[in-house]
Design a protein around this motif. Structure first.
Motif, short mmCIF file in Angstrom:
data_model
loop_
_atom_site.label_atom_id
_atom_site.label_comp_id
_atom_site.label_asym_id
_atom_site.label_seq_id
_atom_site.Cartn_x
_atom_site.Cartn_y
_atom_site.Cartn_z
N PHE A 4 0.84 -1.21 0.00
CA PHE A 4 0.00 0.00 0.00
C PHE A 4 0.87 1.25 0.00
CE2 PHE A 4 -2.12 3.38 2.34
CZ PHE A 4 -3.34 3.47 1.70
N LEU A 5 1.91 1.26 0.87
CA LEU A 5 2.79 2.42 0.98
C LEU A 5 3.57 2.65 -0.32
CD1 LEU A 5 3.88 4.65 2.80
CD2 LEU A 5 5.58 3.03 3.64
N LEU A 6 4.11 1.58 -0.90
CA LEU A 6 4.87 1.70 -2.14
C LEU A 6 4.00 2.20 -3.29
CD1 LEU A 6 7.12 -1.50 -2.00
CD2 LEU A 6 7.82 0.88 -1.66
N ASN A 297 -2.40 14.98 0.34
CA ASN A 297 -3.27 13.90 -0.12
C ASN A 297 -2.67 12.53 0.18
OD1 ASN A 297 -5.28 15.60 -1.08
ND2 ASN A 297 -4.31 15.83 -3.07
N PHE A 298 -1.34 12.42 0.07
CA PHE A 298 -0.65 11.18 0.41
C PHE A 298 -0.85 10.85 1.89
CE2 PHE A 298 3.33 9.38 2.16
CZ PHE A 298 3.29 8.13 1.56
N LEU A 302 -2.79 7.65 3.86
CA LEU A 302 -2.26 6.87 4.98
C LEU A 302 -3.22 6.89 6.17
CD1 LEU A 302 1.54 7.77 5.01
CD2 LEU A 302 0.39 5.86 3.88
N ALA A 303 -3.85 8.04 6.38
CA ALA A 303 -4.83 8.12 7.47
C ALA A 303 -6.04 7.23 7.20
CB ALA A 303 -5.27 9.57 7.67
N ASP A 308 -9.36 2.61 8.48
CA ASP A 308 -10.06 1.45 7.93
C ASP A 308 -9.04 0.45 7.39
OD1 ASP A 308 -11.72 -0.38 6.77
OD2 ASP A 308 -12.89 1.06 5.61
N PRO A 309 -8.69 -0.60 8.15
CA PRO A 309 -7.69 -1.57 7.70
C PRO A 309 -8.06 -2.28 6.40
CG PRO A 309 -8.16 -1.82 10.04
CD PRO A 309 -9.19 -0.88 9.48
#
Length: 315
Positions: A4-6, A297-298, A302-303, A308-309
């Motif tokens: 998700f982060l990448l 926005n990035f 992340l928030a 919400d996992p």
């Protein structure tokens, strides 16, 4: 979570690349010769050619773009031909006004909108809900610069609680600076608070209609308890989207308000750069604002994942 982060970092990098190309090309095709504008219509041709060479206007378009983009990556935003100082110095000096103004307005907007939206949702169809919806519709319809002038007339001229404009500098004291930013922050915050309150109300009402809320009510929770314990957190996802957009708008869109209140911020710097044809200032400051928008926005993405996992698993 790593995937998700990448994915979000890749999207951020591509967005910055596209934004830099668009900003550079748009400012490059603006009619007129910046060198001729700066030296005047009767400028000596040799002086004009020397200035064009100094500004790099004789280089091919790809070379100029790579030099500009590479300089920004290295922290060199160029030198303003109007002020004769590095653009970084101008940005840092103005950022200490625009950033506190943006955060102040965002804080006011959030502090007003979230409780107002919750009250309207909890009293759907009642007098409080109707009053909130009417007030927010008015807040959206009224232009913020017109509202700013009303604030000046009332609080600066009639009541004389605040100054009509200008900024004394943070060296004059923290509260003096906050006081000078209060009217501009209110003028920026109220229209945004109206939008956010309506989004908060709609999101809470939609969440209250979900099955798990009905199950919680069936187990004995009151409407207020179900809203506070279960509905509020899930209703925050669309609200956070608006908060991210609002921060971007408040930071990049305060040009009119800064001019109304004579605040020497980034918005006023962009306006002066456009009128003076100082394109290196315009390009660099606009790119910095775009960078701030994309990074915000990035962080909002992340928030989302933190709230919400399920979003992490989808990515």
């Amino acid at each position: 979570m790593l995937a998700f982060l990448l994915g979000r970092l890749t999207s951020l990098a591509l967005s910055l690349l596209v934004a830099s190309l668009v900003i550079f090309l748009v400012t490059d095709v603006i009619p007129g010769d910046p060198a001729a504008f700066m030296l005047g219509l009767n400028a000596d041709p040799q002086a004009l050619e020397a200035l064009r060479e100094q500004m790099g206007l004789n280089d091919p378009l790809p070379v100029r773009y790579l030099a500009w983009a590479g300089g920004m990556l290295a922290g060199d935003f160029g030198t303003s031909l109007t002020y004769r100082v590095p653009v970084v110095q101008l940005v840092v000096a103005r950022l200490w006004i625009s950033l506190p103004l943006t955060l102040y307005a965002l804080l006011l907007s959030t502090a007003i909108a979230i409780p107002v939206g919750l009250i309207a949702a909890a009293r759907r169809g009642q007098a409080a809900d109707v009053a909130v919806m009417g007030a927010t519709q008015l807040g959206i319809a009224v232009p913020n610069f017109w509202f700013a002038m009303l604030l000046v007339l009332l609080f600066a001229i009639q009541l004389q609680w605040f100054s009509a404009g200008g900024f004394p500098g943070w060296e004059a004291g923290f509260w003096a600076g906050v006081k000078a930013l209060t009217l501009p922050a209110v003028a920026l915050a109220l229209p945004q608070a109206s939008i956010l309150a309506r989004v908060m109300r709609s999101s809470v009402l939609e969440t209250l209609g979900q099955d798990y809320i009905r199950t919680a009510r069936a187990k004995g929770l009151s409407r207020a308890q179900a809203t506070r314990r279960h509905a509020f957190r899930n209703a925050l996802i669309p609200v956070m989207t608006i908060l991210g957009l609002q921060f971007s708008f408040l930071l990049a869109g305060a040009i009119i308000i800064e001019n109304v209140f004579f605040l020497p911020g980034l918005g006023r710097l962009i306006f002066q750069g456009i009128t003076q044809r100082d394109l290196i200032v315009v390009q660099s400051v606009v790119m910095l604002l775009v960078f701030a928008v994309i990074v915000v926005n990035f962080l909002v993405d992340l928030a989302y994942a933190a709230i919400d996992p399920r979003l992490r698993r989808k990515a």
